[in-house]
Enzyme design. Structure first.
Site, PDB file in Angstrom:
ATOM      1  CB  CYS A 168      33.151  42.414  43.596  1.00 15.14           C
ATOM      2  SG  CYS A 168      34.976  43.101  43.655  1.00 15.14           S
TER       3      CYS A 168
HETATM    4  N1  LIG Z   1      37.890  38.105  41.989  1.00 19.20           N
HETATM    5  C1  LIG Z   1      36.679  38.692  42.090  1.00 19.20           C
HETATM    6  O1  LIG Z   1      35.958  38.708  43.266  1.00 19.20           O
HETATM    7  C2  LIG Z   1      36.099  39.479  40.813  1.00 19.20           C
HETATM    8  C3  LIG Z   1      36.818  39.664  39.673  1.00 19.20           C
HETATM    9  N2  LIG Z   1      36.314  40.576  38.631  1.00 19.20           N
HETATM   10  C4  LIG Z   1      36.819  40.661  37.543  1.00 19.20           C
HETATM   11  O2  LIG Z   1      36.794  39.424  36.781  1.00 19.20           O
HETATM   12  C5  LIG Z   1      37.911  38.959  36.088  1.00 19.20           C
HETATM   13  C6  LIG Z   1      38.641  38.006  36.414  1.00 19.20           C
HETATM   14  O3  LIG Z   1      38.911  37.714  37.724  1.00 19.20           O
HETATM   15  P1  LIG Z   1      39.459  36.664  38.422  1.00 19.20           P
HETATM   16  O4  LIG Z   1      38.755  35.106  38.044  1.00 19.20           O
HETATM   17  O5  LIG Z   1      39.494  37.013  39.850  1.00 19.20           O
HETATM   18  O6  LIG Z   1      40.943  36.766  37.947  1.00 19.20           O
HETATM   19  P2  LIG Z   1      41.819  35.489  38.116  1.00 19.20           P
HETATM   20  O7  LIG Z   1      43.280  36.297  37.974  1.00 19.20           O
HETATM   21  O8  LIG Z   1      41.880  34.535  39.058  1.00 19.20           O
HETATM   22  O9  LIG Z   1      41.781  34.794  36.711  1.00 19.20           O
HETATM   23  C7  LIG Z   1      42.022  35.316  35.174  1.00 19.20           C
HETATM   24  C8  LIG Z   1      41.962  34.095  34.215  1.00 19.20           C
HETATM   25  O10 LIG Z   1      42.443  34.982  33.066  1.00 19.20           O
HETATM   26  C9  LIG Z   1      43.206  34.366  32.303  1.00 19.20           C
HETATM   27  N3  LIG Z   1      44.135  35.063  31.375  1.00 19.20           N
HETATM   28  C10 LIG Z   1      45.147  35.765  31.907  1.00 19.20           C
HETATM   29  N4  LIG Z   1      45.761  36.712  31.019  1.00 19.20           N
HETATM   30  C11 LIG Z   1      44.716  36.267  29.805  1.00 19.20           C
HETATM   31  C12 LIG Z   1      45.037  36.743  28.576  1.00 19.20           C
HETATM   32  N5  LIG Z   1      45.911  37.884  28.304  1.00 19.20           N
HETATM   33  N6  LIG Z   1      44.234  36.361  27.780  1.00 19.20           N
HETATM   34  C13 LIG Z   1      43.087  35.589  28.026  1.00 19.20           C
HETATM   35  N7  LIG Z   1      42.897  34.930  29.277  1.00 19.20           N
HETATM   36  C14 LIG Z   1      43.735  35.559  30.151  1.00 19.20           C
HETATM   37  C15 LIG Z   1      44.148  33.251  33.132  1.00 19.20           C
HETATM   38  O11 LIG Z   1      43.892  32.336  32.665  1.00 19.20           O
HETATM   39  P3  LIG Z   1      44.524  31.364  31.576  1.00 19.20           P
HETATM   40  O12 LIG Z   1      45.966  31.539  31.956  1.00 19.20           O
HETATM   41  O13 LIG Z   1      44.172  29.983  31.466  1.00 19.20           O
HETATM   42  O14 LIG Z   1      44.263  32.069  30.176  1.00 19.20           O
HETATM   43  C16 LIG Z   1      43.551  33.501  34.363  1.00 19.20           C
HETATM   44  O15 LIG Z   1      43.168  32.357  35.122  1.00 19.20           O
HETATM   45  C17 LIG Z   1      38.964  40.112  36.257  1.00 19.20           C
HETATM   46  O16 LIG Z   1      38.711  41.441  35.290  1.00 19.20           O
HETATM   47  C18 LIG Z   1      38.423  40.819  37.522  1.00 19.20           C
HETATM   48  O17 LIG Z   1      38.831  42.059  37.824  1.00 19.20           O
HETATM   49  C19 LIG Z   1      35.002  41.037  38.635  1.00 19.20           C
HETATM   50  C20 LIG Z   1      34.313  40.914  40.025  1.00 19.20           C
HETATM   51  C21 LIG Z   1      34.843  40.187  41.176  1.00 19.20           C
HETATM   52  C1  LIG Z   2      40.791  42.731  46.896  1.00 21.54           C
HETATM   53  C2  LIG Z   2      40.884  43.037  45.656  1.00 21.54           C
HETATM   54  O1  LIG Z   2      41.892  43.395  45.144  1.00 21.54           O
HETATM   55  N1  LIG Z   2      39.653  43.359  44.906  1.00 21.54           N
HETATM   56  C3  LIG Z   2      39.909  43.852  43.487  1.00 21.54           C
HETATM   57  C4  LIG Z   2      38.705  43.761  42.708  1.00 21.54           C
HETATM   58  C5  LIG Z   2      38.617  44.536  41.536  1.00 21.54           C
HETATM   59  C6  LIG Z   2      38.173  43.855  40.250  1.00 21.54           C
HETATM   60  O2  LIG Z   2      37.479  42.597  40.481  1.00 21.54           O
HETATM   61  O3  LIG Z   2      38.459  44.537  39.357  1.00 21.54           O
HETATM   62  P1  LIG Z   2      37.342  45.106  38.226  1.00 21.54           P
HETATM   63  O4  LIG Z   2      35.926  45.176  38.888  1.00 21.54           O
HETATM   64  O5  LIG Z   2      37.817  46.598  37.970  1.00 21.54           O
HETATM   65  O6  LIG Z   2      37.538  44.413  37.105  1.00 21.54           O
HETATM   66  C7  LIG Z   2      40.427  45.397  43.493  1.00 21.54           C
HETATM   67  O7  LIG Z   2      40.012  46.124  44.475  1.00 21.54           O
HETATM   68  O8  LIG Z   2      41.140  45.942  42.536  1.00 21.54           O
END
Ligand SMILES: NC(=O)C1=CN([C@@H]2O[C@H](COP(=O)(O)OP(=O)(O)OC[C@H]3O[C@@H](n4cnc5c(N)ncnc54)[C@H](OP(=O)(O)O)[C@@H]3O)[C@@H](O)[C@H]2O)C=CC1
Ligand SMILES: CC(=O)N[C@@H](CCC(=O)OP(=O)(O)O)C(=O)O
Length: 344
Positions: free
Chosen positions: A148
């Site tokens: 992000c």
């Molecule tokens: N939030 C953000 O703004 C952003 C996030 N990202 C990246 O995107 C990814 C997802 O982020 P976000 O949606 O915020 O994360 P969340 O923590 O909200 O959701 C992650 C989901 O992954 C699933 N999960 C957890 N552990 C495992 C596992 N061992 N195997 C398979 N599935 C698993 C869970 O669902 P269940 O238990 O149902 O499997 C959970 O709901 C991360 O890598 C994050 O760093 C990237 C850009 C921006």
């Molecule tokens: C507010 C907050 O905690 N933001 C996360 C967003 C990073 C993330 O989404 O992780 P990857 O892009 O590396 O998968 C952080 O700074 O680590």
């Protein structure tokens, strides 16, 4: 088009559902879980009761292979193991985590503290910064969707650095994110009573997006540099505002910087160059795939202040992932993403 979402219960997964539900080329969406197999999705997310009526499915290769596209939105360290056996097996793979972004495996292991994905799958992956890698994304079977913060920072800096209008040797980047950036798992720092009415810095000079930004500056602007990049948590749900400071190259004016950004993005519908600071803010992009950019030069210091805003869950995650899917399937980039920002 048949689409599978792994990590559907997370914030990124929920945003994928929100946009894919209205996507004209998507006729079927199936949702996968690592922890709640068989649970009716709408029993967890009541607001989707009339929209998604299927149970969550167990993650299984034979099921995933049958999709046209599989989005993975899971914590880092999951897809490095899950996806390599699926590469080249049929579905286009779009990974929202950081597992395939860094080409240097040792760098991934140092910054993420986890075992890197196999070298051949990392080499095959294509960095999904849509506006800068469109042709490679079109051909890709595995897309590493950008982080992000890197999305916000790179979209604003790349045109100016590529054209050598600002000095890349001393870049200072100050970024702030809403709490949804940390995902749906609560922690001490994201606890309401500690995050509300508070502004804090975190991962000081150690954020895992530092090598990702440096790698992309090298890849797209052919500049090898080190950056100072720090991140702050702000008490709101969505949005990133990134402010970068850089010296302007001799003889270059603010008007030239603005013109450079406008030219770079004139054919890119989600990039908007803003010239009035009053019109820039995370609420102007909230809920949408837009990235808004403002540049101002301080005549006293000859330094540029370059500001960009995105919604971390949309252009910073699910929106850009769908934009990449559109590129892969030769659809207009705006397909399914043509929404108006919330604003209030
Ligand atoms: N939030 C953000 O703004 C952003 C996030 N990202 C990246 O995107 C990814 C997802 O982020 P976000 O949606 O915020 O994360 P969340 O923590 O909200 O959701 C992650 C989901 O992954 C699933 N999960 C957890 N552990 C495992 C596992 N061992 N195997 C398979 N599935 C698993 C869970 O669902 P269940 O238990 O149902 O499997 C959970 O709901 C991360 O890598 C994050 O760093 C990237 C850009 C921006
Ligand atoms: C507010 C907050 O905690 N933001 C996360 C967003 C990073 C993330 O989404 O992780 P990857 O892009 O590396 O998968 C952080 O700074 O680590």
């Amino acid at each position: 088009m048949k689409v599978g979402i792994v990590g559907a219960t997370g914030y990124g997964g929920l945003e994928l559902i929100r946009f894919l539900h209205n996507h004209p080329a998507v006729d079927r969406i199936e949702l996968f879980t690592s922890s709640e197999e068989g649970v009716l999705f709408s029993s967890k997310f009541g607001h989707l009761v009339t929209i998604v009526d299927t149970p969550l499915k167990k993650i299984a290769y034979d099921a995933l292979e049958k999709f046209d596209v599989v989005f993975t939105s899971t914590p880092s360290g999951v897809t490095s193991e899950l996806l390599p056996p699926l590469v080249g097996k049929g579905p286009k793979l779009i990974d929202l985590s950081g597992d395939f972004r860094l080409k240097d495996l040792a760098s991934y292991e140092a910054w993420y503290g986890k075992k890197a994905a196999p070298a051949n799958s990392v080499q095959q992956s294509v960095y999904g910064l849509t506006e800068w890698n469109t042709e490679r994304i079109r051909q890709a079977t595995l897309i590493a969707n950008p982080g992000c913060y890197p999305t916000a920072v790179l979209l604003s800096l790349l045109p100016l650095i590529k054209e050598r209008l600002i000095d890349p040797s001393f870049l200072v980047i100050d970024a702030k994110s809403g709490i949804s950036g940390a995902g749906n798992k609560p922690s001490q720092t994201t606890h309401f009573s500690e995050a509300n009415e508070n502004l804090s810095i975190y991962k000081v000079n150690t954020h895992q997006h530092i090598p990702e930004i440096e790698q992309a500056l090298s890849m797209f602007a052919h500049v090898d540099t080190t950056i100072t990049f720090n991140t702050h948590l702000i008490p709101m749900t969505r949005g990133i505002l990134a402010t970068s400071y850089a010296s302007v190259m001799p003889g270059i004016t603010e008007a030239q910087l603005i013109a450079c950004l406008k030219t770079a993005y004139e054919k890119h519908p989600f990039l908007r160059i803003v010239t009035d600071a009053n019109s820039l803010g995370t609420n102007r992009v909230k809920g949408s795939n837009y990235c808004d950019i403002l540049v101002n030069v301080d005549a006293r210091t000859n330094r540029a202040t370059i500001v960009s805003v995105i919604d971390n869950l949309v252009k910073g995650a699910a929106g850009q992932a769908i934009q990449n899917m559109n590129v892969q399937f030769d659809l207009p980039q705006t397909t399914g993403l043509d929404v108006v920002p919330f604003f209030i």
